[in-house]
Enzyme design. Sequence first.
Site, PDB file in Angstrom:
ATOM      1  CG  ASP A   1      -9.439   0.974   0.461  1.00  0.00           C
ATOM      2  OD1 ASP A   1     -10.609   1.368   0.273  1.00  0.00           O
ATOM      3  OD2 ASP A   1      -9.040   0.521   1.554  1.00  0.00           O
TER       4      ASP A   1
ATOM      5  CD  GLU B   1      -9.763  -2.815   0.653  1.00  0.00           C
ATOM      6  OE1 GLU B   1      -9.851  -2.787   1.897  1.00  0.00           O
ATOM      7  OE2 GLU B   1      -8.686  -3.030   0.049  1.00  0.00           O
TER       8      GLU B   1
ATOM      9  CG  HIS C   1      -4.201   0.969  -0.174  1.00  0.00           C
ATOM     10  ND1 HIS C   1      -4.379   2.267   0.247  1.00  0.00           N
ATOM     11  CD2 HIS C   1      -5.010   0.222   0.606  1.00  0.00           C
ATOM     12  CE1 HIS C   1      -5.263   2.313   1.227  1.00  0.00           C
ATOM     13  NE2 HIS C   1      -5.665   1.070   1.465  1.00  0.00           N
TER      14      HIS C   1
ATOM     15  CD  GLN D   1      -8.467  -5.238   4.549  1.00  0.00           C
ATOM     16  OE1 GLN D   1      -7.559  -5.116   5.370  1.00  0.00           O
ATOM     17  NE2 GLN D   1      -9.050  -4.217   3.999  1.00  0.00           N
TER      18      GLN D   1
ATOM     19  CG  ASP E   1     -11.960  -2.453   4.734  1.00  0.00           C
ATOM     20  OD1 ASP E   1     -12.180  -2.956   5.839  1.00  0.00           O
ATOM     21  OD2 ASP E   1     -11.126  -1.556   4.557  1.00  0.00           O
TER      22      ASP E   1
ATOM     23  CE  LYS F   1      -9.708  -2.690   7.644  1.00  0.00           C
ATOM     24  NZ  LYS F   1      -8.578  -2.032   6.958  1.00  0.00           N
TER      25      LYS F   1
ATOM     26  CD  GLN G   1      -1.350  -0.116   3.668  1.00  0.00           C
ATOM     27  OE1 GLN G   1      -2.514   0.211   3.464  1.00  0.00           O
ATOM     28  NE2 GLN G   1      -0.933  -0.510   4.857  1.00  0.00           N
TER      29      GLN G   1
END
Length: 409
Positions: free
Chosen positions: A235, A270, A193, A326, A304, A328, A171
Amino acid sequence: MHIEDILLAPGHGAFFYDDQAAIRAGAETDGFRYVGSPRTPGFPAIRIPAETLGIGLVLSNGSVAWGDMMGVQYSGAAGRDPLFRSEQAAQLVRRELFPRLRNANVSSFRTSCASVLAPVDGQRLPTAIEYGVSQALLRAAADAGKRTPAEVICAEFGLPIPATPVPIYAQSGDAREINVDKMIMRGVDVLPHGLINSRAKFGAEGQTFREFVRWVGRRIRDIGDPGYTPILHFDVYGWIGQEISLDPHDIARFIASIADEVPGFQLHIECPADFGSLTAQVDGYGAIVEAMRGLGTTAKIVVDERCNTLSDIEAFARAHAAHLVQIKMPDVGSLADNVSAILVCKQSGVGAYLGGSCVETDLSARLSVHVAVATQADMMLAKPGMGVDEAVSIVGNEQSRLFAALARP
Protein backbone atom coordinates in the site's frame (compact mmCIF):
# COMPACT_ATOMS: atom_id res chain seq x y z
CA MET A 1 -36.89 -14.24 19.27
CA HIS A 2 -36.96 -10.57 20.17
CA ILE A 3 -34.74 -7.96 21.80
CA GLU A 4 -35.49 -7.43 25.48
CA ASP A 5 -32.78 -4.90 26.31
CA ILE A 6 -29.89 -3.01 24.69
CA LEU A 7 -26.44 -2.47 26.19
CA LEU A 8 -23.75 0.04 25.20
CA ALA A 9 -20.09 -0.43 26.12
CA PRO A 10 -17.39 2.13 25.22
CA GLY A 11 -14.19 0.36 24.21
CA HIS A 12 -10.77 0.54 22.65
CA GLY A 13 -9.73 -0.04 19.06
CA ALA A 14 -6.59 -2.07 18.44
CA PHE A 15 -4.56 0.87 17.06
CA PHE A 16 -4.80 4.65 16.70
CA TYR A 17 -6.73 7.16 14.62
CA ASP A 18 -4.23 9.15 12.51
CA ASP A 19 -4.56 12.49 10.72
CA GLN A 20 -3.54 11.50 7.20
CA ALA A 21 -3.35 15.09 5.93
CA ALA A 22 -0.84 16.06 8.62
CA ILE A 23 1.26 12.94 8.01
CA ARG A 24 1.33 13.53 4.25
CA ALA A 25 2.39 17.12 4.92
CA GLY A 26 5.49 15.82 6.71
CA ALA A 27 4.56 15.67 10.40
CA GLU A 28 7.54 14.44 12.39
CA THR A 29 7.50 11.73 15.03
CA ASP A 30 8.57 11.81 18.66
CA GLY A 31 8.69 8.20 19.70
CA PHE A 32 5.28 6.81 18.81
CA ARG A 33 3.63 10.26 18.75
CA TYR A 34 3.36 12.66 15.86
CA VAL A 35 4.21 16.25 16.77
CA GLY A 36 2.61 19.34 15.32
CA SER A 37 -0.89 20.57 14.67
CA PRO A 38 -3.62 18.37 13.19
CA ARG A 39 -5.01 19.25 9.77
CA THR A 40 -8.12 17.08 9.50
CA PRO A 41 -11.24 18.54 11.17
CA GLY A 42 -12.19 16.82 14.41
CA PHE A 43 -8.70 15.59 15.32
CA PRO A 44 -7.45 17.05 18.64
CA ALA A 45 -3.97 15.69 17.82
CA ILE A 46 -2.35 14.00 14.84
CA ARG A 47 -2.48 10.55 16.51
CA ILE A 48 -5.07 9.56 19.13
CA PRO A 49 -6.12 6.20 20.60
CA ALA A 50 -8.98 4.65 18.66
CA GLU A 51 -12.36 4.68 20.39
CA THR A 52 -15.05 2.06 19.82
CA LEU A 53 -18.60 1.57 21.02
CA GLY A 54 -19.97 -1.91 21.65
CA ILE A 55 -23.68 -2.60 21.35
CA GLY A 56 -25.22 -5.69 22.95
CA LEU A 57 -28.68 -6.93 22.04
CA VAL A 58 -30.13 -8.88 24.97
CA LEU A 59 -32.30 -11.52 23.34
CA SER A 60 -35.36 -13.23 24.75
CA ASN A 61 -33.45 -16.51 25.14
CA GLY A 62 -31.03 -14.78 27.50
CA SER A 63 -28.06 -14.53 25.13
CA VAL A 64 -26.43 -11.23 24.15
CA ALA A 65 -25.51 -10.48 20.53
CA TRP A 66 -22.62 -7.98 20.41
CA GLY A 67 -21.23 -5.72 17.72
CA ASP A 68 -18.55 -3.00 17.75
CA MET A 69 -18.71 0.43 16.13
CA MET A 70 -15.56 2.23 15.02
CA GLY A 71 -14.10 4.32 12.21
CA VAL A 72 -10.88 3.62 10.31
CA GLN A 73 -7.30 4.69 10.97
CA TYR A 74 -7.39 7.58 8.48
CA SER A 75 -10.84 8.90 9.32
CA GLY A 76 -11.99 12.05 7.56
CA ALA A 77 -9.68 11.49 4.57
CA ALA A 78 -10.61 10.88 0.92
CA GLY A 79 -14.35 11.23 1.42
CA ARG A 80 -14.60 9.10 4.56
CA ASP A 81 -16.81 9.86 7.55
CA PRO A 82 -15.38 12.18 10.23
CA LEU A 83 -13.47 10.97 13.27
CA PHE A 84 -15.53 8.51 15.34
CA ARG A 85 -16.32 9.57 18.90
CA SER A 86 -18.01 6.99 21.11
CA GLU A 87 -20.02 9.42 23.27
CA GLN A 88 -21.51 11.21 20.26
CA ALA A 89 -22.34 7.85 18.69
CA ALA A 90 -23.97 6.63 21.92
CA GLN A 91 -26.25 9.65 22.02
CA LEU A 92 -27.41 9.06 18.46
CA VAL A 93 -27.90 5.33 18.95
CA ARG A 94 -29.92 5.81 22.14
CA ARG A 95 -32.12 8.47 20.60
CA GLU A 96 -32.77 7.02 17.16
CA LEU A 97 -31.96 3.31 17.12
CA PHE A 98 -33.11 1.99 20.48
CA PRO A 99 -36.81 2.33 19.50
CA ARG A 100 -36.17 0.68 16.15
CA LEU A 101 -34.22 -2.18 17.69
CA ARG A 102 -36.97 -2.98 20.17
CA ASN A 103 -39.32 -3.57 17.23
CA ALA A 104 -36.82 -5.41 15.01
CA ASN A 105 -37.39 -8.89 13.60
CA VAL A 106 -34.01 -10.35 14.52
CA SER A 107 -34.66 -13.66 12.77
CA SER A 108 -34.03 -11.96 9.40
CA PHE A 109 -30.66 -10.22 9.09
CA ARG A 110 -31.37 -8.27 5.90
CA THR A 111 -34.83 -7.20 7.04
CA SER A 112 -33.58 -6.00 10.41
CA CYS A 113 -30.68 -4.10 8.82
CA ALA A 114 -33.05 -2.34 6.42
CA SER A 115 -35.43 -1.25 9.16
CA VAL A 116 -32.98 -0.42 11.96
CA LEU A 117 -30.37 1.30 9.79
CA ALA A 118 -32.73 3.40 7.67
CA PRO A 119 -31.83 7.11 7.28
CA VAL A 120 -32.71 9.53 10.07
CA ASP A 121 -34.42 12.74 8.89
CA GLY A 122 -33.24 11.98 5.37
CA GLN A 123 -29.62 11.59 6.46
CA ARG A 124 -27.70 8.33 6.32
CA LEU A 125 -26.41 7.09 9.67
CA PRO A 126 -22.63 7.26 10.20
CA THR A 127 -21.10 4.19 8.61
CA ALA A 128 -19.36 3.28 11.88
CA ILE A 129 -22.77 2.95 13.56
CA GLU A 130 -24.14 0.90 10.66
CA TYR A 131 -21.11 -1.37 10.88
CA GLY A 132 -21.37 -2.10 14.60
CA VAL A 133 -25.15 -2.40 14.84
CA SER A 134 -25.27 -4.72 11.81
CA GLN A 135 -22.70 -6.98 13.49
CA ALA A 136 -25.01 -7.36 16.46
CA LEU A 137 -27.98 -8.01 14.17
CA LEU A 138 -26.06 -10.70 12.28
CA ARG A 139 -25.11 -12.42 15.52
CA ALA A 140 -28.74 -12.20 16.69
CA ALA A 141 -29.99 -13.81 13.47
CA ALA A 142 -27.39 -16.56 13.84
CA ASP A 143 -28.48 -17.15 17.43
CA ALA A 144 -32.15 -17.21 16.45
CA GLY A 145 -31.53 -19.76 13.71
CA LYS A 146 -28.89 -21.76 15.61
CA ARG A 147 -26.50 -21.26 12.70
CA THR A 148 -23.14 -19.66 12.11
CA PRO A 149 -23.17 -16.06 10.83
CA ALA A 150 -21.72 -17.36 7.55
CA GLU A 151 -24.70 -19.70 7.11
CA VAL A 152 -27.10 -16.81 7.74
CA ILE A 153 -25.40 -14.80 4.98
CA CYS A 154 -25.48 -17.74 2.57
CA ALA A 155 -29.17 -18.39 3.23
CA GLU A 156 -30.28 -14.77 2.92
CA PHE A 157 -28.18 -13.95 -0.16
CA GLY A 158 -28.76 -17.23 -1.99
CA LEU A 159 -25.14 -18.41 -1.78
CA PRO A 160 -23.84 -21.98 -1.55
CA ILE A 161 -22.26 -23.14 1.69
CA PRO A 162 -18.53 -22.44 1.18
CA ALA A 163 -15.89 -25.14 1.03
CA THR A 164 -12.73 -23.12 0.32
CA PRO A 165 -10.76 -20.99 2.81
CA VAL A 166 -10.08 -17.35 1.91
CA PRO A 167 -6.42 -16.24 1.65
CA ILE A 168 -5.27 -14.05 4.55
CA TYR A 169 -3.35 -10.80 4.06
CA ALA A 170 -1.19 -9.48 6.90
CA GLN A 171 -0.04 -5.88 7.38
CA SER A 172 3.27 -4.85 8.86
CA GLY A 173 2.84 -1.38 10.29
CA ASP A 174 6.07 0.55 10.78
CA ALA A 175 7.99 -2.44 12.18
CA ARG A 176 8.50 -3.65 8.62
CA GLU A 177 11.49 -5.95 8.77
CA ILE A 178 10.58 -7.78 11.97
CA ASN A 179 6.96 -8.16 10.91
CA VAL A 180 7.89 -9.37 7.42
CA ASP A 181 9.93 -12.10 9.11
CA LYS A 182 6.91 -13.02 11.24
CA MET A 183 4.71 -13.22 8.14
CA ILE A 184 7.19 -15.42 6.30
CA MET A 185 7.65 -17.72 9.30
CA ARG A 186 3.86 -18.07 9.59
CA GLY A 187 3.47 -18.63 5.85
CA VAL A 188 0.74 -16.02 5.34
CA ASP A 189 -0.88 -15.95 1.92
CA VAL A 190 -0.43 -12.24 1.14
CA LEU A 191 2.12 -9.79 2.59
CA PRO A 192 3.38 -7.25 3.77
CA HIS A 193 1.32 -4.01 3.22
CA GLY A 194 4.40 -2.00 4.21
CA LEU A 195 2.67 1.25 5.29
CA ILE A 196 4.39 3.37 2.61
CA ASN A 197 2.56 6.49 3.79
CA SER A 198 5.20 9.25 3.66
CA ARG A 199 7.79 10.74 1.33
CA ALA A 200 10.57 9.34 3.51
CA LYS A 201 9.24 5.79 3.15
CA PHE A 202 8.67 6.13 -0.60
CA GLY A 203 11.91 7.97 -1.38
CA ALA A 204 13.02 10.17 -4.25
CA GLU A 205 11.73 8.66 -7.51
CA GLY A 206 10.43 5.79 -5.38
CA GLN A 207 13.89 4.42 -4.71
CA THR A 208 13.36 3.65 -1.01
CA PHE A 209 10.17 1.76 -1.84
CA ARG A 210 11.89 -0.09 -4.67
CA GLU A 211 14.67 -1.23 -2.34
CA PHE A 212 12.11 -2.42 0.22
CA VAL A 213 10.30 -4.49 -2.42
CA ARG A 214 13.59 -6.09 -3.45
CA TRP A 215 14.40 -6.85 0.19
CA VAL A 216 11.02 -8.51 0.79
CA GLY A 217 11.54 -10.75 -2.24
CA ARG A 218 15.04 -11.71 -1.08
CA ARG A 219 13.90 -12.31 2.48
CA ILE A 220 11.18 -14.72 1.36
CA ARG A 221 13.73 -16.67 -0.67
CA ASP A 222 16.24 -16.64 2.20
CA ILE A 223 14.07 -17.75 5.13
CA GLY A 224 10.79 -18.99 3.64
CA ASP A 225 9.95 -22.66 3.20
CA PRO A 226 10.76 -24.16 -0.21
CA GLY A 227 8.03 -23.32 -2.71
CA TYR A 228 6.54 -20.55 -0.55
CA THR A 229 5.45 -17.79 -2.95
CA PRO A 230 3.01 -15.40 -1.31
CA ILE A 231 1.37 -12.54 -3.15
CA LEU A 232 3.29 -9.31 -2.54
CA HIS A 233 0.83 -6.53 -1.74
CA PHE A 234 2.10 -3.01 -0.98
CA ASP A 235 0.00 0.00 0.00
CA VAL A 236 1.72 3.19 -1.21
CA TYR A 237 -0.96 5.70 -0.10
CA GLY A 238 -0.94 7.61 -3.37
CA TRP A 239 2.79 8.31 -3.35
CA ILE A 240 3.41 7.13 -6.93
CA GLY A 241 1.08 9.90 -8.05
CA GLN A 242 2.65 12.43 -5.70
CA GLU A 243 6.31 11.62 -6.29
CA ILE A 244 6.46 10.16 -9.82
CA SER A 245 3.54 11.46 -11.88
CA LEU A 246 -0.23 11.58 -12.10
CA ASP A 247 -0.08 10.45 -15.71
CA PRO A 248 -1.63 6.95 -15.87
CA HIS A 249 1.00 5.73 -18.34
CA ASP A 250 3.86 6.88 -16.09
CA ILE A 251 2.20 5.18 -13.12
CA ALA A 252 1.74 1.95 -15.10
CA ARG A 253 5.38 1.97 -16.20
CA PHE A 254 6.58 2.51 -12.64
CA ILE A 255 4.44 -0.36 -11.33
CA ALA A 256 5.65 -2.65 -14.12
CA SER A 257 9.25 -1.81 -13.22
CA ILE A 258 8.57 -2.68 -9.57
CA ALA A 259 7.12 -6.04 -10.67
CA ASP A 260 10.35 -6.69 -12.57
CA GLU A 261 12.25 -6.38 -9.27
CA VAL A 262 10.51 -9.48 -7.85
CA PRO A 263 10.21 -12.05 -10.66
CA GLY A 264 8.20 -15.10 -9.74
CA PHE A 265 5.88 -13.18 -7.41
CA GLN A 266 2.41 -11.76 -8.07
CA LEU A 267 2.55 -8.04 -7.24
CA HIS A 268 -0.33 -5.88 -5.97
CA ILE A 269 0.02 -2.11 -5.62
CA GLU A 270 -2.69 -0.52 -3.51
CA CYS A 271 -3.58 3.17 -3.93
CA PRO A 272 -0.97 4.16 -6.52
CA ALA A 273 -2.49 7.66 -6.78
CA ASP A 274 -5.25 9.88 -5.46
CA PHE A 275 -6.84 11.85 -8.28
CA GLY A 276 -8.90 13.98 -5.90
CA SER A 277 -12.52 12.90 -6.43
CA LEU A 278 -14.61 9.81 -7.04
CA THR A 279 -15.12 10.55 -10.75
CA ALA A 280 -11.48 11.42 -11.33
CA GLN A 281 -10.39 8.32 -9.40
CA VAL A 282 -12.58 6.00 -11.49
CA ASP A 283 -11.30 7.57 -14.71
CA GLY A 284 -7.67 7.61 -13.57
CA TYR A 285 -7.63 4.04 -12.30
CA GLY A 286 -9.39 2.83 -15.43
CA ALA A 287 -6.65 4.47 -17.49
CA ILE A 288 -3.93 2.86 -15.34
CA VAL A 289 -5.52 -0.57 -15.86
CA GLU A 290 -5.56 -0.01 -19.62
CA ALA A 291 -1.94 1.18 -19.64
CA MET A 292 -0.83 -1.84 -17.61
CA ARG A 293 -2.64 -4.13 -20.03
CA GLY A 294 -0.76 -2.50 -22.87
CA LEU A 295 2.55 -3.11 -21.12
CA GLY A 296 1.73 -6.78 -20.60
CA THR A 297 2.61 -6.69 -16.90
CA THR A 298 1.06 -9.20 -14.52
CA ALA A 299 1.04 -6.67 -11.66
CA LYS A 300 -2.34 -5.53 -10.34
CA ILE A 301 -3.61 -2.30 -8.83
CA VAL A 302 -5.94 -2.15 -5.85
CA VAL A 303 -8.25 0.79 -5.20
CA ASP A 304 -8.80 2.13 -1.69
CA GLU A 305 -8.98 5.93 -1.49
CA ARG A 306 -12.22 7.47 -2.84
CA CYS A 307 -13.79 3.98 -2.84
CA ASN A 308 -15.72 3.97 0.41
CA THR A 309 -19.42 3.11 0.19
CA LEU A 310 -21.33 0.44 -1.72
CA SER A 311 -22.20 2.92 -4.47
CA ASP A 312 -18.51 3.90 -4.80
CA ILE A 313 -17.52 0.25 -5.08
CA GLU A 314 -20.19 -0.34 -7.72
CA ALA A 315 -18.75 2.54 -9.76
CA PHE A 316 -15.22 1.10 -9.74
CA ALA A 317 -16.30 -2.50 -10.30
CA ARG A 318 -18.62 -1.79 -13.23
CA ALA A 319 -16.00 0.44 -14.89
CA HIS A 320 -13.29 -2.21 -14.26
CA ALA A 321 -11.26 0.66 -12.82
CA ALA A 322 -9.02 -1.62 -10.73
CA HIS A 323 -7.91 -5.23 -10.67
CA LEU A 324 -9.03 -5.54 -7.04
CA VAL A 325 -11.25 -3.36 -4.86
CA GLN A 326 -10.52 -3.01 -1.17
CA ILE A 327 -13.85 -3.22 0.61
CA LYS A 328 -12.91 -1.27 3.75
CA MET A 329 -15.63 -2.57 6.00
CA PRO A 330 -16.25 0.30 8.47
CA ASP A 331 -16.36 2.74 5.51
CA VAL A 332 -18.91 0.62 3.65
CA GLY A 333 -21.10 0.45 6.77
CA SER A 334 -23.69 -2.28 7.20
CA LEU A 335 -22.47 -5.86 6.87
CA ALA A 336 -25.34 -6.37 4.42
CA ASP A 337 -23.79 -3.69 2.19
CA ASN A 338 -20.37 -5.29 2.63
CA VAL A 339 -21.78 -8.59 1.36
CA SER A 340 -23.38 -6.80 -1.58
CA ALA A 341 -20.10 -5.04 -2.36
CA ILE A 342 -18.23 -8.33 -2.65
CA LEU A 343 -20.95 -9.81 -4.85
CA VAL A 344 -20.92 -6.74 -7.14
CA CYS A 345 -17.17 -7.13 -7.60
CA LYS A 346 -17.47 -10.83 -8.37
CA GLN A 347 -20.32 -10.26 -10.83
CA SER A 348 -18.22 -7.61 -12.60
CA GLY A 349 -15.12 -9.81 -12.81
CA VAL A 350 -13.13 -7.60 -10.44
CA GLY A 351 -11.24 -8.96 -7.44
CA ALA A 352 -12.80 -8.42 -4.00
CA TYR A 353 -10.43 -7.83 -1.11
CA LEU A 354 -12.37 -7.70 2.16
CA GLY A 355 -10.35 -5.26 4.21
CA GLY A 356 -10.98 -2.97 7.10
CA SER A 357 -8.72 -1.25 9.56
CA CYS A 358 -6.07 -1.86 12.18
CA VAL A 359 -8.28 0.11 14.63
CA GLU A 360 -10.99 -2.56 14.65
CA THR A 361 -11.63 -5.07 17.45
CA ASP A 362 -11.37 -8.81 17.84
CA LEU A 363 -15.17 -8.97 17.62
CA SER A 364 -15.49 -7.12 14.30
CA ALA A 365 -12.52 -9.04 12.87
CA ARG A 366 -14.07 -12.40 13.68
CA LEU A 367 -17.39 -11.48 12.05
CA SER A 368 -15.57 -10.23 8.96
CA VAL A 369 -14.28 -13.77 8.48
CA HIS A 370 -17.86 -15.02 8.14
CA VAL A 371 -18.56 -12.35 5.52
CA ALA A 372 -15.40 -13.20 3.58
CA VAL A 373 -15.91 -16.95 3.65
CA ALA A 374 -19.64 -16.88 2.86
CA THR A 375 -19.06 -14.66 -0.18
CA GLN A 376 -15.73 -16.29 -1.13
CA ALA A 377 -13.84 -13.00 -1.28
CA ASP A 378 -10.48 -13.16 -3.04
CA MET A 379 -8.58 -12.27 0.14
CA MET A 380 -9.24 -10.86 3.60
CA LEU A 381 -7.27 -8.68 5.96
CA ALA A 382 -5.74 -10.05 9.14
CA LYS A 383 -6.94 -7.59 11.74
CA PRO A 384 -7.05 -5.82 14.14
CA GLY A 385 -3.84 -4.08 15.21
CA MET A 386 -0.40 -3.83 13.66
CA GLY A 387 1.33 -6.68 15.48
CA VAL A 388 0.81 -9.47 12.87
CA ASP A 389 0.67 -12.33 15.38
CA GLU A 390 -2.55 -11.29 17.08
CA ALA A 391 -4.36 -10.45 13.84
CA VAL A 392 -3.33 -13.65 12.05
CA SER A 393 -4.36 -15.64 15.12
CA ILE A 394 -7.78 -13.98 15.44
CA VAL A 395 -8.72 -14.19 11.76
CA GLY A 396 -7.02 -17.49 11.01
CA ASN A 397 -8.46 -19.28 14.02
CA GLU A 398 -11.96 -17.97 13.36
CA GLN A 399 -11.77 -19.28 9.80
CA SER A 400 -10.57 -22.67 11.05
CA ARG A 401 -13.37 -22.84 13.63
CA LEU A 402 -15.93 -21.85 11.01
CA PHE A 403 -14.95 -24.65 8.63
CA ALA A 404 -14.97 -27.13 11.51
CA ALA A 405 -18.54 -26.06 12.30
CA LEU A 406 -19.63 -26.20 8.67
CA ALA A 407 -18.24 -29.72 8.32
CA ARG A 408 -20.32 -30.97 11.24
CA PRO A 409 -23.14 -33.30 10.03
